[in-house]
Design a protein around this motif. Structure first.
Motif, PDB file in Angstrom:
ATOM      1  N   CYS A  43       0.882  -1.235  -0.020  1.00  0.00           N
ATOM      2  CA  CYS A  43       0.130  -0.028  -0.126  1.00  0.00           C
ATOM      3  C   CYS A  43       0.978   1.326  -0.168  1.00  0.00           C
ATOM      4  CB  CYS A  43      -0.897  -0.037   1.196  1.00  0.00           C
ATOM      5  SG  CYS A  43      -2.557  -0.932   1.093  1.00  0.00           S
ATOM      6  N   ARG A  44       1.847   1.392   1.015  1.00  0.00           N
ATOM      7  CA  ARG A  44       2.683   2.512   1.042  1.00  0.00           C
ATOM      8  C   ARG A  44       3.447   2.608  -0.112  1.00  0.00           C
ATOM      9  NH1 ARG A  44       4.096   1.747   7.281  1.00  0.00           N
ATOM     10  NH2 ARG A  44       2.290   2.864   8.118  1.00  0.00           N
ATOM     11  N   GLU A  45       4.000   1.614  -0.957  1.00  0.00           N
ATOM     12  CA  GLU A  45       4.567   1.906  -2.260  1.00  0.00           C
ATOM     13  C   GLU A  45       3.584   2.345  -3.216  1.00  0.00           C
ATOM     14  OE1 GLU A  45       7.597   2.229  -4.909  1.00  0.00           O
ATOM     15  OE2 GLU A  45       7.966   1.895  -2.964  1.00  0.00           O
ATOM     16  N   GLY A  46       2.411   1.774  -3.350  1.00  0.00           N
ATOM     17  CA  GLY A  46       1.445   2.266  -4.648  1.00  0.00           C
ATOM     18  C   GLY A  46       0.934   3.482  -4.190  1.00  0.00           C
ATOM     19  N   LEU A  47       0.693   3.885  -3.051  1.00  0.00           N
ATOM     20  CA  LEU A  47       0.088   5.107  -2.716  1.00  0.00           C
ATOM     21  C   LEU A  47       1.206   6.207  -2.671  1.00  0.00           C
ATOM     22  CD1 LEU A  47      -1.908   4.308   0.516  1.00  0.00           C
ATOM     23  CD2 LEU A  47      -2.558   5.110  -1.731  1.00  0.00           C
ATOM     24  N   ARG A  48       2.432   6.084  -3.059  1.00  0.00           N
ATOM     25  CA  ARG A  48       3.573   6.994  -3.460  1.00  0.00           C
ATOM     26  C   ARG A  48       3.159   7.549  -4.987  1.00  0.00           C
ATOM     27  NH1 ARG A  48       6.637   4.934   0.431  1.00  0.00           N
ATOM     28  NH2 ARG A  48       7.538   3.257   0.125  1.00  0.00           N
ATOM     29  N   ARG A  49       2.679   6.582  -5.464  1.00  0.00           N
ATOM     30  CA  ARG A  49       2.388   6.862  -6.985  1.00  0.00           C
ATOM     31  C   ARG A  49       1.069   7.216  -7.125  1.00  0.00           C
ATOM     32  NH1 ARG A  49       5.860   2.338  -8.084  1.00  0.00           N
ATOM     33  NH2 ARG A  49       7.613   3.078  -9.723  1.00  0.00           N
ATOM     34  N   HIS A  50       0.096   6.733  -6.441  1.00  0.00           N
ATOM     35  CA  HIS A  50      -1.353   7.133  -6.432  1.00  0.00           C
ATOM     36  C   HIS A  50      -1.774   7.567  -5.053  1.00  0.00           C
ATOM     37  CE1 HIS A  50      -1.576   5.149 -10.483  1.00  0.00           C
ATOM     38  NE2 HIS A  50      -0.742   3.845  -9.809  1.00  0.00           N
ATOM     39  N   PRO A  51      -1.567   8.890  -4.890  1.00  0.00           N
ATOM     40  CA  PRO A  51      -1.860   9.015  -3.387  1.00  0.00           C
ATOM     41  C   PRO A  51      -3.278   9.249  -3.200  1.00  0.00           C
ATOM     42  CG  PRO A  51      -0.816  10.790  -4.683  1.00  0.00           C
ATOM     43  CD  PRO A  51      -0.783   9.710  -5.452  1.00  0.00           C
ATOM     44  N   SER A  52      -4.267   9.539  -3.925  1.00  0.00           N
ATOM     45  CA  SER A  52      -5.621   9.809  -3.764  1.00  0.00           C
ATOM     46  C   SER A  52      -6.296   8.486  -4.079  1.00  0.00           C
ATOM     47  CB  SER A  52      -6.214  10.895  -4.771  1.00  0.00           C
ATOM     48  OG  SER A  52      -6.000  10.329  -6.015  1.00  0.00           O
ATOM     49  N   TYR A  53      -5.924   7.289  -3.992  1.00  0.00           N
ATOM     50  CA  TYR A  53      -6.435   6.191  -4.387  1.00  0.00           C
ATOM     51  C   TYR A  53      -7.108   5.636  -2.904  1.00  0.00           C
ATOM     52  CZ  TYR A  53      -7.467   1.757  -6.841  1.00  0.00           C
ATOM     53  OH  TYR A  53      -8.155   0.697  -7.288  1.00  0.00           O
ATOM     54  N   ILE A  54      -8.397   6.114  -2.707  1.00  0.00           N
ATOM     55  CA  ILE A  54      -8.991   5.823  -1.407  1.00  0.00           C
ATOM     56  C   ILE A  54      -9.034   4.538  -0.880  1.00  0.00           C
ATOM     57  CG2 ILE A  54     -11.595   5.990  -0.468  1.00  0.00           C
ATOM     58  CD1 ILE A  54     -10.233   8.612  -0.747  1.00  0.00           C
ATOM     59  N   SER A  55      -9.497   3.495  -1.966  1.00  0.00           N
ATOM     60  CA  SER A  55      -9.334   1.999  -1.377  1.00  0.00           C
ATOM     61  C   SER A  55      -8.378   1.493  -0.838  1.00  0.00           C
ATOM     62  CB  SER A  55     -10.135   1.143  -2.381  1.00  0.00           C
ATOM     63  OG  SER A  55      -9.272   1.037  -3.502  1.00  0.00           O
ATOM     64  N   ALA A  56      -6.970   2.019  -1.489  1.00  0.00           N
ATOM     65  CA  ALA A  56      -5.644   1.699  -1.322  1.00  0.00           C
ATOM     66  C   ALA A  56      -5.474   2.232   0.538  1.00  0.00           C
ATOM     67  CB  ALA A  56      -4.631   2.054  -1.835  1.00  0.00           C
ATOM     68  N   HIS A  57      -5.785   3.451   0.601  1.00  0.00           N
ATOM     69  CA  HIS A  57      -5.906   4.003   1.989  1.00  0.00           C
ATOM     70  C   HIS A  57      -6.614   3.419   3.003  1.00  0.00           C
ATOM     71  CE1 HIS A  57      -3.448   7.640   1.198  1.00  0.00           C
ATOM     72  NE2 HIS A  57      -4.032   7.804   0.161  1.00  0.00           N
ATOM     73  N   VAL A  58      -7.995   2.790   2.557  1.00  0.00           N
ATOM     74  CA  VAL A  58      -8.844   2.041   3.482  1.00  0.00           C
ATOM     75  C   VAL A  58      -7.891   0.519   3.702  1.00  0.00           C
ATOM     76  CG1 VAL A  58     -10.815   0.581   3.773  1.00  0.00           C
ATOM     77  CG2 VAL A  58     -10.704   2.724   2.638  1.00  0.00           C
ATOM     78  N   THR A  59      -7.716  -0.067   2.637  1.00  0.00           N
ATOM     79  CA  THR A  59      -6.775  -1.190   2.887  1.00  0.00           C
ATOM     80  C   THR A  59      -5.391  -1.026   3.911  1.00  0.00           C
ATOM     81  OG1 THR A  59      -7.350  -2.260   0.864  1.00  0.00           O
ATOM     82  CG2 THR A  59      -5.292  -3.076   1.897  1.00  0.00           C
ATOM     83  N   LEU A  60      -4.821  -0.085   3.962  1.00  0.00           N
ATOM     84  CA  LEU A  60      -3.787   0.347   4.693  1.00  0.00           C
ATOM     85  C   LEU A  60      -4.185   0.699   6.087  1.00  0.00           C
ATOM     86  CD1 LEU A  60      -0.945   1.074   5.241  1.00  0.00           C
ATOM     87  CD2 LEU A  60      -1.116   3.267   4.191  1.00  0.00           C
ATOM     88  N   GLY A  61      -5.261   1.367   6.300  1.00  0.00           N
ATOM     89  CA  GLY A  61      -5.825   1.750   7.518  1.00  0.00           C
ATOM     90  C   GLY A  61      -6.200   0.240   8.172  1.00  0.00           C
ATOM     91  N   ARG A  62      -6.841  -0.587   7.254  1.00  0.00           N
ATOM     92  CA  ARG A  62      -7.465  -1.855   8.090  1.00  0.00           C
ATOM     93  C   ARG A  62      -6.300  -2.800   8.495  1.00  0.00           C
ATOM     94  NH1 ARG A  62     -11.931  -3.696   3.972  1.00  0.00           N
ATOM     95  NH2 ARG A  62     -12.574  -5.270   5.778  1.00  0.00           N
ATOM     96  N   ALA A  63      -5.150  -2.523   7.380  1.00  0.00           N
ATOM     97  CA  ALA A  63      -4.176  -3.578   7.899  1.00  0.00           C
ATOM     98  C   ALA A  63      -3.350  -3.084   9.003  1.00  0.00           C
ATOM     99  CB  ALA A  63      -3.030  -3.868   6.701  1.00  0.00           C
ATOM    100  N   LEU A  64      -3.071  -1.830   9.291  1.00  0.00           N
ATOM    101  CA  LEU A  64      -2.561  -1.146  10.216  1.00  0.00           C
ATOM    102  C   LEU A  64      -3.254  -1.618  11.637  1.00  0.00           C
ATOM    103  CD1 LEU A  64      -1.536   2.169   8.726  1.00  0.00           C
ATOM    104  CD2 LEU A  64       0.115   0.395   9.650  1.00  0.00           C
ATOM    105  N   LEU A  65      -4.550  -1.395  11.459  1.00  0.00           N
ATOM    106  CA  LEU A  65      -5.687  -1.975  12.682  1.00  0.00           C
ATOM    107  C   LEU A  65      -5.530  -3.277  13.185  1.00  0.00           C
ATOM    108  CD1 LEU A  65      -7.892  -1.557  14.322  1.00  0.00           C
ATOM    109  CD2 LEU A  65      -9.478  -2.040  12.425  1.00  0.00           C
TER     110      LEU A  65
END
Length: 165
Positions: A43-65
């Motif tokens: 997620c962190r690597e992909g979000l560097r290229r696509h910082p506004s990709y909401i579903s990736a932020h959700v996945t990152l948040g859920r994994a961190l949780l």
């Protein structure tokens, strides 16, 4: 296709085209399979290229949780809420975070918002029904304590006023 081969296919896709948004699907599959650290990294690597990709932020948040990194998860999911206020997955995860932080009132607030978005969700209905009465009792008890404190302060102030007169 097994989960492992599906994950391998997605990994190859992302390796072949690092700018692909397939990273989000890969990260979600990794999260679901329990490879939480890998999901966070993808997620962190992909979000560097696509910082506004909401579903990736959700996945990152859920994994961190799931990793117990509540503050980081909360920050990630609150950003999702700012960008997409009706994101059901973010609401549910934020409710879970609030529960784990020992804030049933905060959890109830998020669960109720989620239930307004998904009014026929039996799990959300169950959670609201289970938490709601406890939160209301706690609020009533706090109000009662506040009322007694105010009354005691008023009596104290009256006593001071009488003693000065």
């Amino acid at each position: 296709m097994t989960d492992s081969s599906h994950i391998d296919d997605l990994r190859r896709r992302v390796q072949k085209d690092p700018a692909s948004i397939a990273f989000a699907q890969l990260a979600e599959e990794l999260r679901r399979s329990g490879a939480l650290h890998d999901a966070v990294d993808v997620c962190r690597e992909g979000l560097r290229r696509h910082p506004s990709y909401i579903s990736a932020h959700v996945t990152l948040g859920r994994a961190l949780l799931q990793l117990g990194q509540l503050d980081e998860a909360q920050a990630e999911l609150e950003q999702v809420r700012r960008d997409a206020p009706d994101n059901l997955a973010a609401l549910r995860a934020l409710a879970d975070i609030r529960q784990r932080q020992g804030s049933p009132a905060g959890a109830l607030e998020y669960f109720e918002k989620a239930l307004r978005l998904a009014p026929n969700d039996p799990e959300l209905e169950r959670l609201v029904a289970a938490i709601g009465p406890d939160v209301n009792r706690a609020a009533d008890a706090a109000a009662d304590r506040s009322g007694r404190t105010i009354l005691a302060l008023e009596q104290w102030l009256t006593a001071i006023h009488v003693s000065r007169a």
